[in-house]
Design a protein around this motif. Structure first.
Motif, short mmCIF file in Angstrom:
data_model
loop_
_atom_site.label_atom_id
_atom_site.label_comp_id
_atom_site.label_asym_id
_atom_site.label_seq_id
_atom_site.Cartn_x
_atom_site.Cartn_y
_atom_site.Cartn_z
N MET A 186 0.84 -1.17 0.00
CA MET A 186 0.00 0.00 0.00
C MET A 186 0.89 1.24 0.00
O MET A 186 1.87 1.32 0.71
N ILE A 187 0.55 2.19 -0.81
CA ILE A 187 1.29 3.44 -0.87
C ILE A 187 0.79 4.34 0.24
O ILE A 187 -0.41 4.51 0.43
N SER A 188 1.71 4.92 0.98
CA SER A 188 1.31 5.78 2.10
C SER A 188 0.62 7.04 1.58
O SER A 188 0.83 7.48 0.45
N ARG A 189 -0.17 7.60 2.43
CA ARG A 189 -0.86 8.85 2.08
C ARG A 189 0.13 9.98 1.81
O ARG A 189 -0.08 10.81 0.94
N ASP A 190 1.23 9.98 2.58
CA ASP A 190 2.25 11.00 2.36
C ASP A 190 2.87 10.86 0.98
O ASP A 190 3.13 11.85 0.30
N ARG A 191 3.10 9.62 0.56
CA ARG A 191 3.69 9.38 -0.77
C ARG A 191 2.72 9.81 -1.87
O ARG A 191 3.14 10.41 -2.86
N ILE A 192 1.45 9.56 -1.69
CA ILE A 192 0.45 9.98 -2.68
C ILE A 192 0.45 11.50 -2.78
O ILE A 192 0.44 12.06 -3.89
N ARG A 193 0.48 12.19 -1.64
CA ARG A 193 0.52 13.65 -1.65
C ARG A 193 1.77 14.16 -2.37
O ARG A 193 1.72 15.13 -3.13
N GLN A 194 2.91 13.51 -2.11
CA GLN A 194 4.16 13.92 -2.74
C GLN A 194 4.08 13.76 -4.26
O GLN A 194 4.48 14.65 -5.00
N ILE A 195 3.55 12.64 -4.72
CA ILE A 195 3.42 12.41 -6.17
C ILE A 195 2.50 13.44 -6.79
O ILE A 195 2.79 13.99 -7.85
N ARG A 196 1.40 13.72 -6.12
CA ARG A 196 0.47 14.73 -6.65
C ARG A 196 1.11 16.11 -6.71
O ARG A 196 0.91 16.87 -7.64
N ALA A 197 1.90 16.45 -5.69
CA ALA A 197 2.56 17.75 -5.67
C ALA A 197 3.58 17.85 -6.81
O ALA A 197 3.75 18.93 -7.40
N GLU A 198 4.24 16.76 -7.12
CA GLU A 198 5.24 16.76 -8.20
C GLU A 198 4.61 16.69 -9.58
O GLU A 198 5.27 16.95 -10.57
N SER A 199 3.34 16.33 -9.66
CA SER A 199 2.72 16.04 -10.94
C SER A 199 2.63 17.26 -11.86
O SER A 199 2.43 17.11 -13.06
N GLU A 200 2.81 18.45 -11.33
CA GLU A 200 2.78 19.63 -12.19
C GLU A 200 4.00 19.67 -13.12
O GLU A 200 4.01 20.38 -14.11
N HIS A 201 5.01 18.90 -12.78
CA HIS A 201 6.24 18.85 -13.58
C HIS A 201 6.30 17.56 -14.41
O HIS A 201 7.36 17.01 -14.60
N ARG A 202 5.16 17.12 -14.87
CA ARG A 202 5.09 15.84 -15.58
C ARG A 202 5.90 15.87 -16.87
O ARG A 202 5.73 16.74 -17.71
N THR A 203 6.74 14.87 -16.98
CA THR A 203 7.45 14.59 -18.21
C THR A 203 7.52 13.08 -18.32
O THR A 203 7.17 12.36 -17.38
N HIS A 204 7.99 12.59 -19.45
CA HIS A 204 8.14 11.14 -19.58
C HIS A 204 9.17 10.62 -18.58
O HIS A 204 8.99 9.55 -18.00
N GLU A 205 10.22 11.39 -18.36
CA GLU A 205 11.25 10.98 -17.40
C GLU A 205 10.68 10.93 -15.99
O GLU A 205 10.97 10.03 -15.22
N TRP A 206 9.86 11.93 -15.66
CA TRP A 206 9.24 11.97 -14.34
C TRP A 206 8.35 10.75 -14.15
O TRP A 206 8.40 10.08 -13.12
N ALA A 207 7.51 10.45 -15.15
CA ALA A 207 6.61 9.30 -15.06
C ALA A 207 7.39 8.00 -14.93
O ALA A 207 7.04 7.13 -14.12
N ASP A 208 8.46 7.85 -15.70
CA ASP A 208 9.29 6.64 -15.60
C ASP A 208 9.89 6.50 -14.21
O ASP A 208 9.92 5.41 -13.64
N ARG A 209 10.37 7.62 -13.66
CA ARG A 209 10.97 7.59 -12.32
C ARG A 209 9.93 7.20 -11.27
O ARG A 209 10.19 6.35 -10.41
N ILE A 210 8.74 7.79 -11.34
CA ILE A 210 7.68 7.48 -10.38
C ILE A 210 7.28 6.02 -10.48
O ILE A 210 7.13 5.33 -9.47
N ILE A 211 7.11 5.52 -11.70
CA ILE A 211 6.72 4.12 -11.89
C ILE A 211 7.79 3.20 -11.32
O ILE A 211 7.48 2.24 -10.61
N ASP A 212 9.07 3.48 -11.58
CA ASP A 212 10.15 2.66 -11.04
C ASP A 212 10.14 2.68 -9.51
O ASP A 212 10.31 1.64 -8.86
N GLU A 213 9.95 3.86 -8.92
CA GLU A 213 9.91 3.96 -7.46
C GLU A 213 8.73 3.18 -6.88
O GLU A 213 8.87 2.49 -5.86
#
Length: 116
Positions: A1-28
């Motif tokens: 289960m992904i923690s709520r803090d991690r979900i918030r962090q991903i959402r906060a970073e989502s404004e900088h979406r790029t293919h590299e960002w998405a690949d990094r998030i998926i890998d993490e």
């Protein structure tokens, strides 16, 4: 289960979406899921001497004051699972912990203190 803090962090970073960002998030997230699976496997089905599972042990801890939030319970459960998985490598069970400390209660207290 992904923690709520991690979900918030991903959402906060989502404004900088790029293919590299998405690949990094998926890998993490995949690495986190693999780690979680290994940890969960180590403690799956673990109960105490009275047959209570880990979630029941966390939720039945009695403390004075304001009841814990759902996020605090989730984090305390995650911490309990990680500590028990670490102990399982040495054959230490929840019953062994119960002889020396209230590990579920300690996990709740630590998380509660962190959120204050």
């Amino acid at each position: 289960m992904i923690s709520r803090d991690r979900i918030r962090q991903i959402r906060a970073e989502s404004e900088h979406r790029t293919h590299e960002w998405a690949d990094r998030i998926i890998d993490e997230l995949l690495a986190e899921a693999e780690t979680r699976h290994a940890v969960d496997f180590a403690v799956r089905g673990m109960t105490d001497a009275q047959g209570r599972n880990l979630a029941q042990r966390i939720t039945t801890v009695q403390r004075h004051g304001t009841p814990p939030t759902a996020a605090e319970l989730d984090e305390a459960y995650d911490l309990l699972v990680l500590l028990l998985a670490a102990g399982a490598k040495y054959g230490i069970t929840l019953d062994d912990w119960d002889w020396v400390a209230d590990l579920p209660g300690t996990c709740r207290d630590l998380i509660r203190h962190k959120h204050r």
